[in-house]
Design a protein around this motif. Structure first.
Motif, PDB file in Angstrom:
ATOM      1  N   THR A 244       1.338  -1.665   0.090  1.00  0.00           N
ATOM      2  CA  THR A 244      -0.168   0.147  -0.032  1.00  0.00           C
ATOM      3  C   THR A 244       1.363   1.127  -0.226  1.00  0.00           C
ATOM      4  OG1 THR A 244      -0.052  -0.107   2.295  1.00  0.00           O
ATOM      5  CG2 THR A 244      -2.159  -1.372   1.151  1.00  0.00           C
TER       6      THR A 244
ATOM      7  N   ASP B 245      -0.058   5.270  -5.186  1.00  0.00           N
ATOM      8  CA  ASP B 245      -1.322   5.802  -5.162  1.00  0.00           C
ATOM      9  C   ASP B 245      -1.644   5.076  -6.904  1.00  0.00           C
ATOM     10  OD1 ASP B 245      -1.984   7.788  -3.046  1.00  0.00           O
ATOM     11  OD2 ASP B 245       0.376   8.579  -4.039  1.00  0.00           O
TER      12      ASP B 245
ATOM     13  N   LYS C   7      -2.086   1.044  -2.875  1.00  0.00           N
ATOM     14  CA  LYS C   7      -2.875   1.264  -1.939  1.00  0.00           C
ATOM     15  C   LYS C   7      -5.041   1.747  -2.621  1.00  0.00           C
ATOM     16  CE  LYS C   7      -0.227   5.562  -0.386  1.00  0.00           C
ATOM     17  NZ  LYS C   7      -0.330   7.340  -0.599  1.00  0.00           N
ATOM     18  N   PRO C   8      -5.568   1.299  -0.990  1.00  0.00           N
ATOM     19  CA  PRO C   8      -7.187   1.022  -1.554  1.00  0.00           C
ATOM     20  C   PRO C   8      -7.421   2.717  -2.663  1.00  0.00           C
ATOM     21  CG  PRO C   8      -6.242   0.497   0.704  1.00  0.00           C
ATOM     22  CD  PRO C   8      -4.940   0.833   0.286  1.00  0.00           C
ATOM     23  N   GLY C   9      -7.940   2.333  -3.429  1.00  0.00           N
ATOM     24  CA  GLY C   9      -8.513   3.752  -3.900  1.00  0.00           C
ATOM     25  C   GLY C   9      -7.462   3.579  -5.161  1.00  0.00           C
TER      26      GLY C   9
ATOM     27  N   LYS D 149      -7.935  -0.241  -6.786  1.00  0.00           N
ATOM     28  CA  LYS D 149      -8.182  -1.221  -5.818  1.00  0.00           C
ATOM     29  C   LYS D 149      -9.065  -1.037  -4.708  1.00  0.00           C
ATOM     30  CE  LYS D 149      -4.358  -3.712  -3.020  1.00  0.00           C
ATOM     31  NZ  LYS D 149      -3.389  -3.097  -2.475  1.00  0.00           N
ATOM     32  N   SER D 150      -9.786  -2.124  -4.562  1.00  0.00           N
ATOM     33  CA  SER D 150     -10.870  -1.852  -3.749  1.00  0.00           C
ATOM     34  C   SER D 150     -10.254  -1.957  -1.968  1.00  0.00           C
ATOM     35  CB  SER D 150     -11.703  -2.754  -3.586  1.00  0.00           C
ATOM     36  OG  SER D 150     -12.055  -3.466  -5.204  1.00  0.00           O
ATOM     37  N   ASP D 151     -11.291  -1.800  -1.386  1.00  0.00           N
ATOM     38  CA  ASP D 151     -10.844  -0.779   0.048  1.00  0.00           C
ATOM     39  C   ASP D 151     -10.627  -1.847   0.534  1.00  0.00           C
ATOM     40  OD1 ASP D 151     -10.655   1.954  -0.746  1.00  0.00           O
ATOM     41  OD2 ASP D 151     -13.128   2.360  -0.098  1.00  0.00           O
TER      42      ASP D 151
END
Length: 205
Positions: free
Chosen positions: A97, A100, A126-128, A203-205
């Protein structure tokens, strides 16, 4: 394709795939907030330098020392800085993570290593965060027979299957995942009709 293969390919004054960024990458970075981006198997640096010009913090890696040298020269000519490292994809140190965005533009790997490398890379996002991917599809082998400048791995196992790629990147929302026929104009080695996979995913949370 080894380090020596790529060093030999890049060992010329011209940029093998040109100096302009990949069109799909350019489209997907347009208007986005900047952050930290990773370029996988980045070669001579055309895409990394473009992202740096947009204000991204760029980390890139490749096997080729000559590719790195040309990339850093191109970055200097464009008055930007990129962090370019020499590594194989399976050994490049990745903190989970930490990015970005991740860009994989014609980053083809042997079939037996592909899934593991893609899973490692996905964990670094990272998530998102966003994944931008373009490369040659399985269908591209027909174009290679008709046009030697079309580019792409000659080993058909290294060409991409869309569903396999989607399964490699578990936990992503695929905003785009498609095979398209395009006319490439990227230097002298990506020129003419090509069948490409294009993926834009979050990328999902």
């Amino acid at each position: 394709m080894t380090k020596y293969f790529w060093d030999e390919r890049y060992n010329q004054e011209e940029f093998v795939y040109g100096i302009q960024p990949n069109e799909y990458l350019k489209e997907k970075l347009s208007g986005r907030d900047t952050g930290k981006i990773l370029f996988v198997a980045e070669g001579e640096g055309r895409n990394a330098v473009y992202a740096a010009k947009l204000g991204w913090e760029v980390i890139a890696f490749d096997q080729s020392e000559i590719g790195k040298r040309k990339a850093l020269q191109w970055a200097e000519k464009n008055d930007v800085s990129i962090d370019y490292r020499i590594s194989d994809a399976e050994f490049f140190p990745l903190e989970e993570t930490s990015f970005d965005a991740i860009a994989m533009i014609y980053s083809h790997f042997p079939n037996e290593k592909r899934k593991e490398i893609h899973r490692r890379i996905s964990k670094a996002l990272k998530p998102g965060g966003i994944l931008i991917l373009e490369g040659f599809s399985k269908e591209h082998s027909r174009n290679q027979k008709d046009n030697p400048t079309a580019g792409g791995p000659r080993n058909p196992e290294m060409l991409w299957d869309l569903e396999e790629l989607k399964s490699d990147f578990e936990g992503f929302d695929f905003l785009e995942a498609k095979i398209e026929n395009v006319n490439l104009n990227e230097g002298n080695s990506h020129k003419g009709k090509a069948s490409v996979v294009r993926i834009f995913a979050v990328k999902s949370d």
